[in-house]
Design a protein around this motif. Structure first.
Motif, PDB file in Angstrom:
ATOM      1  N   THR A  21      -3.844  -1.425  -6.896  1.00 13.56           N
ATOM      2  CA  THR A  21      -4.388  -2.228  -5.812  1.00 13.56           C
ATOM      3  C   THR A  21      -3.331  -3.218  -5.337  1.00 13.56           C
ATOM      4  O   THR A  21      -2.734  -3.947  -6.145  1.00 13.56           O
ATOM      5  CB  THR A  21      -5.649  -2.989  -6.262  1.00 13.56           C
ATOM      6  OG1 THR A  21      -6.645  -2.037  -6.656  1.00 13.56           O
ATOM      7  CG2 THR A  21      -6.197  -3.849  -5.131  1.00 13.56           C
ATOM      8  N   ASP A  22      -3.080  -3.226  -4.052  1.00 10.31           N
ATOM      9  CA  ASP A  22      -2.146  -4.168  -3.438  1.00 10.31           C
ATOM     10  C   ASP A  22      -2.818  -5.541  -3.412  1.00 10.31           C
ATOM     11  O   ASP A  22      -3.831  -5.739  -2.739  1.00 10.31           O
ATOM     12  CB  ASP A  22      -1.807  -3.696  -2.025  1.00 10.31           C
ATOM     13  CG  ASP A  22      -0.705  -4.511  -1.367  1.00 10.31           C
ATOM     14  OD1 ASP A  22      -0.426  -5.637  -1.824  1.00 10.31           O
ATOM     15  OD2 ASP A  22      -0.117  -4.023  -0.384  1.00 10.31           O
ATOM     16  N   ARG A  24      -2.124  -8.163  -1.996  1.00 11.75           N
ATOM     17  CA  ARG A  24      -2.076  -8.917  -0.739  1.00 11.75           C
ATOM     18  C   ARG A  24      -3.321  -8.709   0.115  1.00 11.75           C
ATOM     19  O   ARG A  24      -3.764  -9.640   0.798  1.00 11.75           O
ATOM     20  CB  ARG A  24      -0.822  -8.518   0.046  1.00 11.75           C
ATOM     21  CG  ARG A  24       0.476  -8.800  -0.699  1.00 11.75           C
ATOM     22  CD  ARG A  24       1.655  -8.190   0.014  1.00 11.75           C
ATOM     23  NE  ARG A  24       1.566  -6.714   0.084  1.00 11.75           N
ATOM     24  CZ  ARG A  24       2.509  -5.938   0.618  1.00 11.75           C
ATOM     25  NH1 ARG A  24       3.597  -6.488   1.143  1.00 11.75           N
ATOM     26  NH2 ARG A  24       2.361  -4.623   0.624  1.00 11.75           N
ATOM     27  N   ARG A  27      -6.188  -3.476  -0.878  1.00 12.76           N
ATOM     28  CA  ARG A  27      -6.282  -2.044  -0.642  1.00 12.76           C
ATOM     29  C   ARG A  27      -5.858  -1.296  -1.905  1.00 12.76           C
ATOM     30  O   ARG A  27      -4.889  -1.676  -2.552  1.00 12.76           O
ATOM     31  CB  ARG A  27      -5.390  -1.594   0.519  1.00 12.76           C
ATOM     32  CG  ARG A  27      -5.879  -2.063   1.868  1.00 12.76           C
ATOM     33  CD  ARG A  27      -5.029  -1.469   2.985  1.00 12.76           C
ATOM     34  NE  ARG A  27      -5.462  -1.984   4.265  1.00 12.76           N
ATOM     35  CZ  ARG A  27      -6.447  -1.474   4.975  1.00 12.76           C
ATOM     36  NH1 ARG A  27      -7.110  -0.421   4.524  1.00 12.76           N
ATOM     37  NH2 ARG A  27      -6.797  -2.008   6.132  1.00 12.76           N
ATOM     38  N   THR A  28      -6.550  -0.224  -2.206  1.00 13.83           N
ATOM     39  CA  THR A  28      -6.230   0.592  -3.366  1.00 13.83           C
ATOM     40  C   THR A  28      -5.588   1.891  -2.906  1.00 13.83           C
ATOM     41  O   THR A  28      -6.062   2.539  -1.966  1.00 13.83           O
ATOM     42  CB  THR A  28      -7.493   0.904  -4.187  1.00 13.83           C
ATOM     43  OG1 THR A  28      -8.020  -0.331  -4.688  1.00 13.83           O
ATOM     44  CG2 THR A  28      -7.183   1.823  -5.365  1.00 13.83           C
ATOM     45  N   TYR A  29      -4.481   2.253  -3.551  1.00 14.48           N
ATOM     46  CA  TYR A  29      -3.717   3.455  -3.221  1.00 14.48           C
ATOM     47  C   TYR A  29      -3.639   4.362  -4.440  1.00 14.48           C
ATOM     48  O   TYR A  29      -3.555   3.892  -5.574  1.00 14.48           O
ATOM     49  CB  TYR A  29      -2.288   3.095  -2.800  1.00 14.48           C
ATOM     50  CG  TYR A  29      -2.175   2.275  -1.546  1.00 14.48           C
ATOM     51  CD1 TYR A  29      -2.007   2.880  -0.310  1.00 14.48           C
ATOM     52  CD2 TYR A  29      -2.214   0.882  -1.595  1.00 14.48           C
ATOM     53  CE1 TYR A  29      -1.879   2.119   0.858  1.00 14.48           C
ATOM     54  CE2 TYR A  29      -2.092   0.113  -0.440  1.00 14.48           C
ATOM     55  CZ  TYR A  29      -1.926   0.746   0.776  1.00 14.48           C
ATOM     56  OH  TYR A  29      -1.810  -0.009   1.915  1.00 14.48           O
ATOM     57  N   LEU A  44       1.678   3.664   3.460  1.00 17.30           N
ATOM     58  CA  LEU A  44       1.329   2.249   3.439  1.00 17.30           C
ATOM     59  C   LEU A  44       0.513   1.879   4.682  1.00 17.30           C
ATOM     60  O   LEU A  44       0.816   2.314   5.798  1.00 17.30           O
ATOM     61  CB  LEU A  44       2.600   1.400   3.387  1.00 17.30           C
ATOM     62  CG  LEU A  44       2.384  -0.103   3.164  1.00 17.30           C
ATOM     63  CD1 LEU A  44       1.853  -0.376   1.764  1.00 17.30           C
ATOM     64  CD2 LEU A  44       3.688  -0.873   3.400  1.00 17.30           C
ATOM     65  N   TYR A  46      -0.335  -1.644   5.559  1.00 15.97           N
ATOM     66  CA  TYR A  46      -0.287  -3.086   5.348  1.00 15.97           C
ATOM     67  C   TYR A  46       0.110  -3.752   6.656  1.00 15.97           C
ATOM     68  O   TYR A  46       1.126  -3.402   7.269  1.00 15.97           O
ATOM     69  CB  TYR A  46       0.725  -3.432   4.270  1.00 15.97           C
ATOM     70  CG  TYR A  46       0.941  -4.920   4.086  1.00 15.97           C
ATOM     71  CD1 TYR A  46      -0.076  -5.736   3.602  1.00 15.97           C
ATOM     72  CD2 TYR A  46       2.164  -5.508   4.406  1.00 15.97           C
ATOM     73  CE1 TYR A  46       0.111  -7.106   3.449  1.00 15.97           C
ATOM     74  CE2 TYR A  46       2.368  -6.870   4.236  1.00 15.97           C
ATOM     75  CZ  TYR A  46       1.338  -7.665   3.761  1.00 15.97           C
ATOM     76  OH  TYR A  46       1.524  -9.018   3.605  1.00 15.97           O
ATOM     77  N   CYS A  97       6.787  -3.385   0.922  1.00 18.04           N
ATOM     78  CA  CYS A  97       6.079  -2.658  -0.132  1.00 18.04           C
ATOM     79  C   CYS A  97       5.332  -3.613  -1.051  1.00 18.04           C
ATOM     80  O   CYS A  97       5.704  -4.789  -1.178  1.00 18.04           O
ATOM     81  CB  CYS A  97       7.060  -1.815  -0.947  1.00 18.04           C
ATOM     82  SG  CYS A  97       7.706  -0.383  -0.065  1.00 18.04           S
ATOM     83  N   PRO A  98       4.296  -3.136  -1.719  1.00 19.33           N
ATOM     84  CA  PRO A  98       3.573  -3.987  -2.675  1.00 19.33           C
ATOM     85  C   PRO A  98       4.462  -4.397  -3.845  1.00 19.33           C
ATOM     86  O   PRO A  98       5.494  -3.767  -4.121  1.00 19.33           O
ATOM     87  CB  PRO A  98       2.428  -3.078  -3.154  1.00 19.33           C
ATOM     88  CG  PRO A  98       2.299  -2.027  -2.111  1.00 19.33           C
ATOM     89  CD  PRO A  98       3.681  -1.809  -1.575  1.00 19.33           C
ATOM     90  N   SER A  99       4.065  -5.418  -4.547  1.00 20.62           N
ATOM     91  CA  SER A  99       4.805  -5.909  -5.704  1.00 20.62           C
ATOM     92  C   SER A  99       5.042  -4.791  -6.710  1.00 20.62           C
ATOM     93  O   SER A  99       4.128  -4.038  -7.058  1.00 20.62           O
ATOM     94  CB  SER A  99       4.023  -7.046  -6.373  1.00 20.62           C
ATOM     95  OG  SER A  99       4.677  -7.500  -7.538  1.00 20.62           O
ATOM     96  N   CYS A 206       6.077   4.037  -0.569  1.00 21.79           N
ATOM     97  CA  CYS A 206       6.769   3.150  -1.487  1.00 21.79           C
ATOM     98  C   CYS A 206       6.839   3.818  -2.862  1.00 21.79           C
ATOM     99  O   CYS A 206       6.043   4.693  -3.185  1.00 21.79           O
ATOM    100  CB  CYS A 206       6.049   1.806  -1.586  1.00 21.79           C
ATOM    101  SG  CYS A 206       5.963   0.908  -0.004  1.00 21.79           S
TER     102      CYS A 206
END
Length: 208
Positions: A21-22, A24, A27-29, A44, A46, A97-99, A206
């Motif tokens: 889950t991002d 920010r 959202r779940t990927y 992505l 975002y 990109c997410p963390s 990502c």
């Protein structure tokens, strides 16, 4: 709160997806493994405050299915001037990109071609009918490439090749105005490398 629309993402049965889950936007990927790397299994999506990227075909529902299309500078998280100026980024580039994830380099993308050299395009393309116009893929390992198209410099508000091609940015530059991408096209069996104008909008995966 993220509002999700009624769309159908064509997930491949029998694939061992993980998820994250991002933080920010919550959202779940889904993610998959290839070549010792963890890849996002979807593009992505975002856009803080709706300020980054556009939805394919200008449809919010398409954003939920295909992800967003970004300028190279947007993806890299830098000023728009770098669409026409050398940035010389040092990999890995986190960009938007997410963390824990970063923008793939062309070398990282080659894990797909190394593992599946003669049929890499069919291997990465979604196998669900109704997304690719004439030529569904195998999606053997869960990359789930969808034909989200791209926007061009001449027609920045129009999504070209929606249904017949997918393009994904890499962090590598070719020159001041071009950067590397990967592409999958309807009717072709390769996950091909190319260079495109940074002021085109393309999808972003990502990796970590």
């Amino acid at each position: 709160t993220v509002k999700f629309h009624r769309i159908t993402i064509p997930w491949r049965t029998g694939i061992a997806y993980d998820t994250f889950t991002d933080a920010r936007d919550r959202r779940t990927y889904k993610t998959i493994q290839c070549g010792g790397l963890t890849w996002m299994a979807q593009n992505l999506n975002y856009s803080p405050g709706g300020t980054l990227g556009v939805c394919p075909g200008n449809s919010v529902d398409s954003c939920e299915k295909y992800g967003r299309l970004y300028f190279w500078s947007d993806a890299m998280g830098v000023a728009e001037k770098f669409n026409a100026t050398i940035l010389s980024p040092a990999a890995p580039v986190i960009g938007i990109c997410p963390s824990g994830f970063h923008i793939p380099t062309t070398d990282e993308y080659t894990v797909w071609n190394t593992a599946y050299p003669s049929t890499s395009g069919y291997v990465v393309k979604s196998s669900t009918s109704g997304f690719w116009r004439t030529n569904d893929g195998l999606d053997s390992y869960g990359f789930n490439a969808l034909p989200a198209g791209l926007t061009t410099v001449d027609a920045p508000s129009y999504t070209s090749n929606l249904g017949s091609g997918g393009w994904w940015w890499a962090s590598d530059e070719n020159n001041a105005t071009q950067a590397a991408f990967r592409q999958a096209l309807d009717g072709y069996n390769l996950f091909a490398v190319g260079n495109g104008d940074k002021s085109q909008r393309m999808c972003l995966r990502c990796v970590k």
